[in-house]
Design a protein around this motif. Structure first.
Motif, PDB file in Angstrom:
ATOM      1  N   ASP A 161       0.849  -1.183   0.000  1.00 40.71           N
ATOM      2  CA  ASP A 161       0.000   0.000   0.000  1.00 40.71           C
ATOM      3  C   ASP A 161       0.892   1.244   0.000  1.00 40.71           C
ATOM      4  N   VAL A 162       0.678   2.156  -0.951  1.00 37.33           N
ATOM      5  CA  VAL A 162       1.571   3.310  -1.110  1.00 37.33           C
ATOM      6  C   VAL A 162       1.564   4.222   0.113  1.00 37.33           C
ATOM      7  N   PRO A 163       0.399   4.625   0.656  1.00 40.43           N
ATOM      8  CA  PRO A 163       0.443   5.475   1.858  1.00 40.43           C
ATOM      9  C   PRO A 163       1.162   4.806   3.033  1.00 40.43           C
ATOM     10  N   GLU A 164       0.960   3.497   3.209  1.00 42.12           N
ATOM     11  CA  GLU A 164       1.644   2.801   4.296  1.00 42.12           C
ATOM     12  C   GLU A 164       3.154   2.764   4.048  1.00 42.12           C
ATOM     13  N   ARG A 165       3.548   2.515   2.791  1.00 44.97           N
ATOM     14  CA  ARG A 165       4.969   2.495   2.462  1.00 44.97           C
ATOM     15  C   ARG A 165       5.616   3.847   2.756  1.00 44.97           C
ATOM     16  N   ASP A 166       4.936   4.925   2.366  1.00 41.01           N
ATOM     17  CA  ASP A 166       5.480   6.263   2.604  1.00 41.01           C
ATOM     18  C   ASP A 166       5.599   6.548   4.099  1.00 41.01           C
ATOM     19  N   HIS A 167       4.591   6.117   4.868  1.00 46.92           N
ATOM     20  CA  HIS A 167       4.626   6.332   6.319  1.00 46.92           C
ATOM     21  C   HIS A 167       5.816   5.603   6.951  1.00 46.92           C
ATOM     22  N   LEU A 168       6.021   4.357   6.565  1.00 48.51           N
ATOM     23  CA  LEU A 168       7.134   3.580   7.123  1.00 48.51           C
ATOM     24  C   LEU A 168       8.486   4.163   6.710  1.00 48.51           C
ATOM     25  N   THR A 169       8.552   4.657   5.483  1.00 44.80           N
ATOM     26  CA  THR A 169       9.790   5.293   5.023  1.00 44.80           C
ATOM     27  C   THR A 169      10.102   6.531   5.870  1.00 44.80           C
ATOM     28  N   ARG A 170       9.066   7.318   6.170  1.00 43.76           N
ATOM     29  CA  ARG A 170       9.271   8.501   7.014  1.00 43.76           C
ATOM     30  C   ARG A 170       9.704   8.111   8.428  1.00 43.76           C
ATOM     31  N   GLN A 171       9.160   7.014   8.937  1.00 44.37           N
ATOM     32  CA  GLN A 171       9.556   6.569  10.272  1.00 44.37           C
ATOM     33  C   GLN A 171      11.039   6.180  10.294  1.00 44.37           C
ATOM     34  N   ALA A 172      11.488   5.464   9.258  1.00 46.38           N
ATOM     35  CA  ALA A 172      12.901   5.078   9.173  1.00 46.38           C
ATOM     36  C   ALA A 172      13.787   6.317   9.072  1.00 46.38           C
ATOM     37  N   ALA A 173      13.373   7.291   8.248  1.00 48.90           N
ATOM     38  CA  ALA A 173      14.161   8.515   8.090  1.00 48.90           C
ATOM     39  C   ALA A 173      14.227   9.298   9.397  1.00 48.90           C
ATOM     40  N   ARG A 174      13.124   9.344  10.127  1.00 51.90           N
ATOM     41  CA  ARG A 174      13.100  10.058  11.409  1.00 51.90           C
ATOM     42  C   ARG A 174      14.117   9.480  12.386  1.00 51.90           C
ATOM     43  N   LEU A 175      14.149   8.143  12.487  1.00 54.49           N
ATOM     44  CA  LEU A 175      15.089   7.508  13.416  1.00 54.49           C
ATOM     45  C   LEU A 175      16.525   7.662  12.937  1.00 54.49           C
ATOM     46  N   ASN A 176      16.740   7.565  11.641  1.00 54.46           N
ATOM     47  CA  ASN A 176      18.097   7.735  11.111  1.00 54.46           C
ATOM     48  C   ASN A 176      18.622   9.140  11.377  1.00 54.46           C
ATOM     49  N   THR A 177      17.724  10.118  11.346  1.00 53.51           N
ATOM     50  CA  THR A 177      18.133  11.489  11.678  1.00 53.51           C
ATOM     51  C   THR A 177      18.554  11.590  13.140  1.00 53.51           C
ATOM     52  N   LEU A 178      17.821  10.919  14.008  1.00 52.49           N
ATOM     53  CA  LEU A 178      18.173  10.932  15.429  1.00 52.49           C
ATOM     54  C   LEU A 178      19.502  10.225  15.681  1.00 52.49           C
ATOM     55  N   LEU A 179      19.782   9.181  14.891  1.00 51.33           N
ATOM     56  CA  LEU A 179      20.998   8.389  15.095  1.00 51.33           C
ATOM     57  C   LEU A 179      22.222   9.031  14.454  1.00 51.33           C
ATOM     58  N   ARG A 180      22.020   9.929  13.476  1.00 52.18           N
ATOM     59  CA  ARG A 180      23.138  10.518  12.749  1.00 52.18           C
ATOM     60  C   ARG A 180      23.938  11.429  13.681  1.00 52.18           C
ATOM     61  N   PRO A 181      25.271  11.310  13.710  1.00 50.71           N
ATOM     62  CA  PRO A 181      26.085  12.166  14.581  1.00 50.71           C
ATOM     63  C   PRO A 181      25.869  13.634  14.254  1.00 50.71           C
ATOM     64  N   ARG A 182      25.729  14.444  15.300  1.00 48.99           N
ATOM     65  CA  ARG A 182      25.535  15.875  15.116  1.00 48.99           C
ATOM     66  C   ARG A 182      26.846  16.527  14.720  1.00 48.99           C
ATOM     67  N   PRO A 183      26.847  17.373  13.680  1.00 52.13           N
ATOM     68  CA  PRO A 183      28.093  18.039  13.278  1.00 52.13           C
ATOM     69  C   PRO A 183      28.683  18.849  14.432  1.00 52.13           C
ATOM     70  N   VAL A 184      30.000  18.803  14.548  1.00 51.82           N
ATOM     71  CA  VAL A 184      30.675  19.530  15.625  1.00 51.82           C
ATOM     72  C   VAL A 184      30.827  20.986  15.211  1.00 51.82           C
ATOM     73  N   GLY A 185      30.325  21.890  16.023  1.00 50.69           N
ATOM     74  CA  GLY A 185      30.419  23.307  15.741  1.00 50.69           C
ATOM     75  C   GLY A 185      31.798  23.853  16.113  1.00 50.69           C
ATOM     76  N   ARG A 186      32.093  25.039  15.596  1.00 53.05           N
ATOM     77  CA  ARG A 186      33.372  25.676  15.881  1.00 53.05           C
ATOM     78  C   ARG A 186      33.505  25.936  17.387  1.00 53.05           C
ATOM     79  N   GLY A 187      34.581  25.491  17.930  1.00 48.20           N
ATOM     80  CA  GLY A 187      34.805  25.696  19.342  1.00 48.20           C
ATOM     81  C   GLY A 187      34.268  24.590  20.226  1.00 48.20           C
ATOM     82  N   GLU A 188      33.545  23.627  19.622  1.00 49.04           N
ATOM     83  CA  GLU A 188      33.021  22.502  20.399  1.00 49.04           C
ATOM     84  C   GLU A 188      33.995  21.347  20.376  1.00 49.04           C
ATOM     85  N   ALA A 189      34.050  20.638  21.479  1.00 51.62           N
ATOM     86  CA  ALA A 189      34.888  19.437  21.537  1.00 51.62           C
ATOM     87  C   ALA A 189      34.099  18.250  20.996  1.00 51.62           C
ATOM     88  N   ARG A 190      34.757  17.446  20.182  1.00 54.47           N
ATOM     89  CA  ARG A 190      34.105  16.232  19.657  1.00 54.47           C
ATOM     90  C   ARG A 190      34.010  15.201  20.785  1.00 54.47           C
TER      91      ARG A 190
END
Length: 391
Positions: A361-390
């Motif tokens: 089902d296309v709407p269900e597929r799109d919903h699940l894809t968004r859920q995966a993307a949401r979690l991957n965004t949370l898991l992705r390391p945050r870029p280190v800003g200038r002056g911040e320690a890694r």
């Protein structure tokens, strides 16, 4: 012309002709001709007994076709038995037509199409639009179904469970084009409930009403799916909920529990909760236990695992899920949800992506894809800003 009146009378008129000896296909053709005649005549000369008029005209159309068809000479005897014009019989033959359209010799898709055509009164074009197939394809499907049931005599009670299964399939098709199949299924089930006193018919009607009541909240303005827990409950149809709960309570009081009553009980508990957090998941698990006992369905056990996860915690839900076959439809989606609830975001993200790939089902597929993307965004390391320690 009152189109709703014609649609409501059509199945009963077909059933009268079938009972008099016409085969299904010939009866349906004759009734369609009678309906065309009604459209032409009734605006200037409306009959006092609409059904009686249709029965008389349709029977004559059938006899005319019988006389003209030399291959059916054996039916000439029916000419001498033509009943005198008059009021139609008071008995409701519609129930017989339901059983004929849900005959076990038909495939589910053919049974659904034939039910919509003969009992629902929909045109072939409308049914084809609803199923997103060419009109010629749907015409062939309906013609094959008519030929299959031609000559079938309903001289013993039909299988109510088969009729209910067909109506449930109609409801689950949802809607598209200019035909709302969910609303049509509710209309037909109401009609069946008026013709037969059966608790499972009431259970199915209650289930449909309770699910349909949440329809306006199921999708966002952009067409994306809205999960039950996130739906705006102010959009739910409280009138339909109240009616569904009342019908269900009356059915349950008869103490003849069936699958559709149990499903409706689960839907009623969801509808009764003011917020998602106040849902009585313990009772829902108990109803799923009843459903599993009644049906032994792996899909029911899959839904039960979700309920267990809500009632007893995600790890309990995962334990219940581990007892099931991983190839079940929506297994990966359920596993993803429970793993996310348990805090294992990495596993959940992979499972959401897997579930999206398997979704049909296309709407269900799109919903699940968004859920995966949401979690991957949370898991992705945050870029280190200038002056911040890694870290």
């Amino acid at each position: 012309m009152d189109e709703a009146l014609l649609r409501s009378l059509t199945p009963g008129v077909i059933a009268v002709l079938v009972r008099r000896g016409a085969d299904f296909e010939a009866a349906e053709d004759a009734v369609q001709e009678a309906l065309l005649e009604a459209v032409r005549v009734w605006p200037d000369d409306p009959p006092r007994d609409a059904k009686g008029w249709l029965v008389t005209v349709a029977w004559r159309k059938f006899l005319d076709a019988t006389r003209a068809d030399t291959a059916r000479r054996r039916r000439e005897d029916l000419v001498d038995e033509e009943p005198a014009p008059g009021p139609a019989p008071g008995a409701d033959d519609t129930l017989q037509l339901y059983f004929l359209c849900a005959h076990p010799s038909l495939t589910p898709s053919s049974a659904v199409a034939l039910t919509l055509r003969a009992v629902g009164g929909l045109s072939t074009r409308q049914i084809a639009q609803a199923y997103l197939v060419p009109e010629a394809t749907m015409a062939q499907r309906i013609s094959r179904a008519k030929r299959t049931v031609s000559g079938v005599r309903l001289d013993r009670p039909g299988d109510v469970a088969t009729v209910l299964r067909v109506l449930y399939l109609v409801f689950n098709e949802g809607y598209s084009g200019d035909v709302d199949l969910a609303a049509e299924a509710i209309r037909l089930t109401r009609q069946l409930a008026a013709a037969i006193d059966h608790p499972e018919v009431s259970g199915l009607l209650a289930l449909m009403l309770l699910h349909h009541a949440r329809r306006a909240a199921r999708t966002a303005p952009d067409g994306s799916l809205v999960p039950l827990a996130e739906q705006d409950r102010g959009l739910w149809d409280t009138g339909a909920i109240a009616e569904g709960v009342g019908i269900l309570q009356a059915a349950l009081a008869r103490d003849r529990l069936g699958e559709f009553q149990a499903q409706a009980a689960v839907a009623a508990l969801h509808a009764d909760a003011p917020t998602a957090g106040e849902t009585d998941w313990v009772q829902i698990v108990e109803w799923y236990d009843e459903l599993a006992r009644l049906t032994d369905s792996p899909v029911v056990r899959l839904n039960r695992a979700v309920a267990v996860g809500e009632a007893d915690g995600p790890h309990a839900g995962l334990a219940a899920l581990a007892e099931l076959d991983g190839s079940l439809p929506r297994y990966a989606a359920v596993a993803a949800y429970l793993h996310e609830r348990a805090g294992d975001l990495d596993t959940a993200a992979h499972l959401y992506a897997e579930a999206a790939r398997k979704a049909t089902d296309v709407p269900e597929r799109d919903h699940l894809t968004r859920q995966a993307a949401r979690l991957n965004t949370l898991l992705r390391p945050r870029p280190v800003g200038r002056g911040e320690a890694r870290p």
